[in-house]
Design an enzyme around this catalytic site. Structure first.
Site, PDB file in Angstrom:
ATOM      1  N   CYS A 261       0.678  -1.197  -0.126  1.00 39.62           N
ATOM      2  CA  CYS A 261       0.091   0.041   0.107  1.00 39.62           C
ATOM      3  C   CYS A 261       0.630   1.294  -0.171  1.00 39.62           C
ATOM      4  O   CYS A 261       0.728   1.956  -0.810  1.00 39.62           O
ATOM      5  CB  CYS A 261      -0.867   0.071   1.251  1.00 39.62           C
ATOM      6  SG  CYS A 261      -2.083  -1.380   1.139  1.00 39.62           S
TER       7      CYS A 261
HETATM    8  N1  LIG Z   1      -2.772  -5.907   1.620  1.00 40.17           N
HETATM    9  C1  LIG Z   1      -3.238  -5.048   2.432  1.00 40.17           C
HETATM   10  O1  LIG Z   1      -2.708  -4.760   3.456  1.00 40.17           O
HETATM   11  C2  LIG Z   1      -4.380  -3.639   1.836  1.00 40.17           C
HETATM   12  C3  LIG Z   1      -4.967  -2.997   2.736  1.00 40.17           C
HETATM   13  C4  LIG Z   1      -5.900  -2.383   2.288  1.00 40.17           C
HETATM   14  C5  LIG Z   1      -6.311  -2.335   1.030  1.00 40.17           C
HETATM   15  N2  LIG Z   1      -5.556  -3.004   0.073  1.00 40.17           N
HETATM   16  C6  LIG Z   1      -6.162  -2.948  -1.411  1.00 40.17           C
HETATM   17  O2  LIG Z   1      -6.722  -4.033  -1.641  1.00 40.17           O
HETATM   18  C7  LIG Z   1      -6.396  -4.416  -3.039  1.00 40.17           C
HETATM   19  C8  LIG Z   1      -6.267  -5.933  -3.015  1.00 40.17           C
HETATM   20  O3  LIG Z   1      -5.015  -6.310  -2.126  1.00 40.17           O
HETATM   21  P1  LIG Z   1      -4.671  -7.728  -1.518  1.00 40.17           P
HETATM   22  O4  LIG Z   1      -3.658  -7.197  -0.817  1.00 40.17           O
HETATM   23  O5  LIG Z   1      -5.761  -8.281  -1.226  1.00 40.17           O
HETATM   24  O6  LIG Z   1      -4.079  -8.178  -3.046  1.00 40.17           O
HETATM   25  P2  LIG Z   1      -3.375  -9.797  -3.033  1.00 40.17           P
HETATM   26  O7  LIG Z   1      -2.694  -9.449  -4.135  1.00 40.17           O
HETATM   27  O8  LIG Z   1      -3.246 -10.104  -1.907  1.00 40.17           O
HETATM   28  O9  LIG Z   1      -4.812 -10.715  -3.664  1.00 40.17           O
HETATM   29  C9  LIG Z   1      -5.328 -10.425  -4.911  1.00 40.17           C
HETATM   30  C10 LIG Z   1      -5.769 -11.686  -5.361  1.00 40.17           C
HETATM   31  O10 LIG Z   1      -6.401 -11.346  -6.510  1.00 40.17           O
HETATM   32  C11 LIG Z   1      -6.315 -12.705  -7.475  1.00 40.17           C
HETATM   33  N3  LIG Z   1      -6.546 -12.010  -8.701  1.00 40.17           N
HETATM   34  C12 LIG Z   1      -5.448 -11.369  -9.702  1.00 40.17           C
HETATM   35  N4  LIG Z   1      -6.233 -11.154 -10.662  1.00 40.17           N
HETATM   36  C13 LIG Z   1      -7.587 -11.605 -10.863  1.00 40.17           C
HETATM   37  C14 LIG Z   1      -8.595 -11.750 -11.766  1.00 40.17           C
HETATM   38  N5  LIG Z   1      -8.395 -11.244 -12.894  1.00 40.17           N
HETATM   39  N6  LIG Z   1      -9.606 -12.384 -11.252  1.00 40.17           N
HETATM   40  C15 LIG Z   1      -9.873 -12.882 -10.028  1.00 40.17           C
HETATM   41  N7  LIG Z   1      -8.871 -12.948  -9.083  1.00 40.17           N
HETATM   42  C16 LIG Z   1      -7.638 -12.201  -9.556  1.00 40.17           C
HETATM   43  C17 LIG Z   1      -4.868 -12.923  -7.289  1.00 40.17           C
HETATM   44  O11 LIG Z   1      -4.694 -14.317  -7.583  1.00 40.17           O
HETATM   45  C18 LIG Z   1      -4.931 -12.685  -5.612  1.00 40.17           C
HETATM   46  O12 LIG Z   1      -5.218 -13.843  -4.899  1.00 40.17           O
HETATM   47  C19 LIG Z   1      -5.345  -3.473  -3.484  1.00 40.17           C
HETATM   48  O13 LIG Z   1      -6.035  -2.470  -3.815  1.00 40.17           O
HETATM   49  C20 LIG Z   1      -4.761  -2.989  -2.157  1.00 40.17           C
HETATM   50  O14 LIG Z   1      -4.106  -1.863  -2.384  1.00 40.17           O
HETATM   51  C21 LIG Z   1      -4.748  -3.834   0.377  1.00 40.17           C
END
Ligand SMILES: NC(=O)c1ccc[n+]([C@@H]2O[C@H](COP(=O)([O-])OP(=O)(O)OC[C@H]3O[C@@H](n4cnc5c(N)ncnc54)[C@H](O)[C@@H]3O)[C@@H](O)[C@H]2O)c1
Length: 418
Positions: A261
């Site tokens: 992030c």
């Molecule tokens: N990780 C954190 O601490 C956090 C906190 C707040 C907000 N966010 C935001 O949340 C969002 C997601 O982050 P995250 O950390 O969960 O990501 P992540 O990479 O952990 O998870 C994303 C998932 O999406 C899947 N994916 C990718 N392309 C896909 C598609 N086309 N269809 C279906 N699945 C697909 C991946 O295989 C993965 O399992 C981002 O925008 C991030 O900035 C993250």
């Protein structure tokens, strides 16, 4: 099982969300392109530390949570939540390719009466300018036929006091009815819901929260560099400032930003601001200071070797202790350890790493913990399972970038602290 909630993206955000909805009695389906992740979830095995396999396994066993790679699963859900990555391109601009592709998949299956919520962090305007037009290609109209909102996830991986359930949830819909519908859904699973006037307000609020951290970390990192020149212990200063009961919030210096992030999200706003002839100077300055930290740390390590052992970086054997981007987790995304390892290797040092949470990193494998076999041990991430007093006994020189050795380190003579 007819899913009430479909969550697209079973990662750090999607998994805890699935858990809170399922534990509040809803049937949840996770849609993810990663087959191994899908199969693991359906066996009740979690790949995300915040959702233990014991909890997931129970929910899967009860038929409350399932996973699939097939987008058809979203057709039957009342609500579709999107928790997909929003990375930067190699030119450091927002890359919404994954999000757009997924929204197209959803649009081709969108049903009258469904609620769609974007949870991914992104620039203000994404929900209205990018998600809404793609969904409306279905022929359905937002507000009339389906509801659409933005609700940022605020999860802090590894944290147990503030979780998806008790962290207030912001919700901004395209119409008042969209906001109310999304708020009602989240109220069924999280303790506090905060409705906002628009998706843009919710998108901007999430960015403000992350930019606030990036800027304050940069401030204390700049101070750390000055303190080093002035021979003042920056950690003592920060801890002293923490004693003020009002008007101060503590941020710690460190080897650079990490995680999915803080190093990335602020630049979503920088990019969008240019459309309005506006330059987000705080963000740029913070980025510059924080990006310089690994270089500053390399010079600290070099000084420690020079003064502590009359050795140069070239030819020294260095153990990097901790490569995850923060303590007690296995997430290495954007970890400053990567840059530090590269810089040390480029300077001619032989580098190993030890991390009890991370088996493989940057083409290397975590080595056995033998700090006595190295010219210098660099604490990049202070995991709590390491005994730092024992480290001080065994290591020749320690460069402590996290104040893990505390006052013991300050008084010990072989520790160089950031
Ligand atoms: N990780 C954190 O601490 C956090 C906190 C707040 C907000 N966010 C935001 O949340 C969002 C997601 O982050 P995250 O950390 O969960 O990501 P992540 O990479 O952990 O998870 C994303 C998932 O999406 C899947 N994916 C990718 N392309 C896909 C598609 N086309 N269809 C279906 N699945 C697909 C991946 O295989 C993965 O399992 C981002 O925008 C991030 O900035 C993250």
């Amino acid at each position: 099982m007819k899913p009430e909630v479909a969550i697209v993206g079973a990662g750090y955000v999607g998994m805890p969300l699935a858990r809170v909805f399922a534990e509040s009695g809803k049937n949840v389906v996770l849609v993810d392109v990663n087959e191994a992740v899908v199969e693991g979830i359906n066996r009740g095995e979690s790949h995300i530390d915040d959702v233990p396999s014991a909890s997931l396994g129970k929910l899967v066993g009860e038929g409350r949570v399932a996973a699939t790679g097939d987008y058809d699963a979203v057709k039957d859900a009342d609500a579709i939540l999107i928790a997909l990555p929003t990375p930067l391109s190699s030119q450091r601009e927002p890359d919404l390719t994954i999000l757009r592709g997924a929204v197209e998949e959803i649009a081709s299956r969108l049903q009258k009466g469904q609620l769609v919520v974007l949870e991914s962090t992104t620039y203000p305007g994404t929900t209205r300018e990018c998600v809404q037009p793609i969904l409306e290609r279905s022929g359905l109209r937002v507000g009339d036929d389906f509801h659409l909102a933005f609700s940022p996830e605020r999860v802090d991986p590894g944290r147990t006091d503030w979780t998806t359930r008790n962290t207030p949830k912001l919700v901004g819909g395209l119409t008042p009815a969209c906001t109310e519908r999304a708020a009602e859904l989240y109220r069924s699973a999280v303790e506090t819901v905060v409705p906002l006037s628009s998706p843009e307000a919710a998108e901007m609020t999430k960015l403000l929260e992350n930019i606030f951290r990036a800027v304050n970390i940069a401030l204390v990192n700049e101070l750390a560099q000055l303190c080093e020149r002035m021979d003042i212990d920056v950690w003592e200063v920060v801890e002293a400032a923490e004693t003020k009961p009002f008007g101060f919030m503590s941020f710690k210096p460190g080897p650079g930003l990490g995680g999915h992030c803080i190093p990335i999200d602020p630049f979503y706003l920088t990019w969008k601001a240019r459309e309005y002839d506006f330059y987000t100077e705080f963000i740029e300055l913070a980025g510059k200071v924080n990006a310089n930290m690994p270089y500053f740390c390399r010079s600290l390590i070099s000084q420690a070797l020079n003064h502590g052992a009359q050795k140069s970086l070239k030819g020294s054997h260095i153990l990097v202790l901790g490569v995850a981007y923060k303590p007690d987790i296995n997430d290495v995304r954007e970890s400053p350890a990567e840059k530090i390892v590269q810089l040390l290797q480029k300077a001619g040092a032989a580098v190993d790493y030890h991390d009890p949470h991370v088996d493989e990193f940057d083409g290397m494998r975590s080595v056995a913990y033998t700090p006595e076999s190295y010219d210098c041990v660099v604490i990049v991430t202070a995991h709590s399972s390491i005994d730092y007093e024992d480290l001080l006994e065994r290591a020749e020189i320690v460069v402590d970038l996290r104040n893990a050795t505390g006052r013991n380190g300050t008084d010990n003579g072989k520790v160089w602290k950031l």
